[in-house]
Design a protein around this motif. Structure first.
Motif: not given
Ligand code: KIV
Length: 282
Positions: A24, A43, A45-47, A85, A115, A139, A182, A184, A205, A215, A217
């Motif tokens: 990410t 990625l 990510g919405d993380s 994301d 994603k 995902h 993905v 997870e 993950i 993958v 973070v």
């Molecule tokens: O948002 C994110 O970082 C993710 C990963 C954990 C795959 O979706």
């Protein structure tokens, strides 16, 4: 794998049994370093809700957040495939919303793919988005946008019924047109079974070594995020400690006057300075 990564890189990797790498990123500088390191995919990510915005989950992340950070990453990534994301409620509400928002991520963030989380329920969305020429990564498993429905960050697919549903969902998202999925927070043996059952690459993950790629973070793998570290995270470096030490050294040197030195200063011609001093005393 050198050169520009695309959906074809993913397809080829699965065919040849070569592992795919994804990390990410949420900003230009980090994306540039990862890209230079040779990661296949970045990625957004919405993380970012957790590691950038400090929300504690991904629920409050908006389309504007994803576009803002996605565009920064896309500017830094020359060869990595940038996947952005789709945030919570940007695709669950309708196929139309999903299509409009996936389009915004492509046009405004310059994503290479999007994603979204979910299996059979979001297949109509996956079908329409891919039909519009937008590559989709699915995902499954411990999908963070459903954390409230799961009652926390709990490993998924442990019961026979849940494992069968996950296997079926993986087949359904492939059928709907996703070019990768993905996986997870699911048992490693189940992830290996899914990997063998689908012809699109699985990116794991917390899903074991049997996936076609991995993958992480980046704040987790660099030891920069200490709020919560899942079991599946490996710290490849302790950048958080290095950063803290550098910040402390800066504070110390500014406080005791050892920074900045002449090396970090700009000069002014001697004659300008003496004239300035003369004029000041008049
Ligand atoms: O948002 C994110 O970082 C993710 C990963 C954990 C795959 O979706």
């Amino acid at each position: 794998m050198a050169g520009k990564n695309s959906v074809l890189t993913f397809k080829e990797a699965k065919k040849k049994g070569e592992k795919l790498t994804m990390l990410t990123a949420y900003d230009y500088s980090t994306a540039k370093i990862m890209d230079e390191a040779g990661v296949n995919s970045i990625l957004v990510g919405d993380s970012l809700g957790n590691v950038i915005l400090g929300y504690g989950d991904t629920i409050s992340v908006t389309m504007e957040d994803m576009i803002h950070h996605g565009a920064a990453v896309a500017r830094g990534a020359k060869n990595a495939l940038v996947v952005v994301d789709m945030p919570f409620m940007s695709y669950q509400t309708s196929v139309y919303d999903a299509l409009v928002n996936a389009g915004r991520l492509m046009k405004e963030a310059r994503a290479g793919a999007v994603k979204l989380e979910g299996g059979a329920r979001v297949c109509p969305q996956i079908r329409e988005i891919t039909a519009a020429g937008i590559p989709v990564v699915a995902h499954l498993g411990l999908t963070p946008q459903s954390v409230n429905a799961f009652g926390g960050h709990k490993v998924q697919g442990k019961s026979l019924e849940a494992a069968k549903t996950l296997l079926e969902d993986a087949k359904r998202v492939e059928e709907a047109g996703a070019f990768a999925v993905v996986l997870e927070g699911i048992p490693a043996a189940l992830a290996s079974m899914i990997t063998a059952e689908v012809s699109i690459p699985t990116i794991g993950i917390g899903a074991g070594a049997g996936c076609d790629g991995q993958v992480l973070v980046y704040q987790d793998m660099l030891g920069m995020y200490s709020d919560f570290t899942p079991k599946f995270v490996k710290k490849f470096a302790n950048v958080g400690e290095v950063m803290k030490e550098a910040f402390q050294a800066y504070i110390r040197e500014v406080s005791d006057g050892t920074f900045p030195t002449a090396e970090q200063e700009y000069s002014i011609p001697e004659e300008v300075l003496s004239q300035l001093k003369e004029e000041m005393v008049k």
